[in-house]
Design an enzyme around this catalytic site. Structure first.
Site, PDB file in Angstrom:
ATOM      1  N   SER A  20      43.320  20.776  75.161  1.00 46.54           N
ATOM      2  CA  SER A  20      42.136  20.975  76.001  1.00 46.54           C
ATOM      3  C   SER A  20      42.546  20.944  77.468  1.00 46.54           C
ATOM      4  O   SER A  20      43.553  20.320  77.834  1.00 46.54           O
ATOM      5  CB  SER A  20      41.111  19.867  75.736  1.00 46.54           C
ATOM      6  OG  SER A  20      40.039  19.920  76.667  1.00 46.54           O
ATOM      7  N   TYR A  45      39.486  10.929  74.585  1.00 50.00           N
ATOM      8  CA  TYR A  45      39.564  12.374  74.371  1.00 50.00           C
ATOM      9  C   TYR A  45      40.665  13.011  75.222  1.00 50.00           C
ATOM     10  O   TYR A  45      41.570  13.682  74.696  1.00 50.00           O
ATOM     11  CB  TYR A  45      38.220  13.034  74.659  1.00 50.00           C
ATOM     12  CG  TYR A  45      38.191  14.485  74.249  1.00 50.00           C
ATOM     13  CD1 TYR A  45      38.012  14.833  72.910  1.00 50.00           C
ATOM     14  CD2 TYR A  45      38.371  15.504  75.175  1.00 50.00           C
ATOM     15  CE1 TYR A  45      38.016  16.163  72.504  1.00 50.00           C
ATOM     16  CE2 TYR A  45      38.374  16.836  74.783  1.00 50.00           C
ATOM     17  CZ  TYR A  45      38.200  17.153  73.458  1.00 50.00           C
ATOM     18  OH  TYR A  45      38.213  18.478  73.056  1.00 50.00           O
TER      19      TYR A  45
END
Length: 270
Positions: free
Chosen positions: A142, A156
């Site tokens: 990401s 995350y």
């Protein structure tokens, strides 16, 4: 070279980027192994792809939060005499809230799904790829792995930064053997990800130019893996953000992260 029809194993294939990978690779002439928790969705996708692309699709439901799942998947593949040419490590989710607000069991499951399982799956399919002299491993990371951490969703960005570094090292170790490893780094992507985390209302406040479709992300990812790109940040806006953050002093980057966290991170401090 791969088999006459390359075989792709896709985790988290029941929706979003995973389902888009299945459709794109089937269109490119691949046979598929689809895995996720939701069997009905996998079977529906498999039926769609068999009818549209005349490919072989094997459905192997699994919950990657179970530490035994990667080995069980490998055994199921061996029983069917299936050799993986492409591994798409896509399975993932978000864990909203601050670090102490979540039970350790939830954090442990998150780490298992987003870090341990994809690492083990790569370890399990890599020997066959090296032996055949061909392989592609796409680790869906990401943009969050490139920018400063945020308050809320504590693990995350950390998990995605790990996947980027892991991909880089694995790529350097194997590129001379015909195995390409790519960390695919999308930004905001239209999918049910934010519905599952309960942050859809917050996400809808983000400008539309910040978003990509899952299909666009996947096309970039497949092309990058074929070229041998080790890290691919998708979309011009996201590449600009990554470049801008690299030029910023750490203090400024963290200040901006703290300010923006209030807008789009659930349970971030006000």
């Amino acid at each position: 070279m791969p088999q006459s029809r390359p075989l792709s194993l896709i985790t988290g294939a029941s929706a979003g980027i995973g389902a888009a990978f299945a459709r794109e690779l089937a269109a490119r002439g691949h046979d598929l192994v689809l895995t996720a928790r939701r069997t009905e969705r996998l079977e529906a996708l498999a039926e769609e792809l068999r009818g549209k692309h005349h490919c072989q699709v094997t459905v192997l439901p699994a919950d990657l939060a179970d530490p035994a799942a990667p080995q069980q998947l490998q055994q199921a593949l061996a029983e069917r005499k299936l050799a993986v040419d492409w591994l798409i490590n896509n399975a993932g989710y978000g864990l909203p809230g601050t670090f102490e607000a979540n039970a350790w069991e939830d954090h442990a499951a998150f780490i298992q799904v987003l870090m341990t399982a994809p690492t083990e799956l790569a370890w399990r399919v890599l020997p066959g790829m090296r032996e055949r002299g061909y392989g592609r491993i796409v680790n869906v990371a990401s943009l969050a792995g490139h920018v400063p951490g945020t308050a809320g969703h504590t693990l995350y960005g950390a998990s995605k930064a790990y996947m980027i570094k892991f991909s880089q090292s694995l790529a350097l170790e194997n590129r001379h053997l015909g195995v390409h490893v790519c960390a695919l780094c999308p930004g905001f992507t239209w999918s049910e990800f934010h519905d599952v985390t309960g942050t859809r209302e917050l996400m809808n406040q983000m400008p539309r130019f910040m978003w990509q479709t899952a299909e666009d992300v996947v096309r970039e990812g497949c092309d990058a893996a074929e070229r041998g790109d080790i890290v691919r940040v998708t979309g011009r806006v996201n590449r600009f953000i990554k470049s801008l953050v690299k030029l910023m002093p750490d203090r400024m980057g963290l200040w901006l992260s703290a300010r923006e966290s209030r807008r789009y991170r659930h349970a971030a401090p006000q």
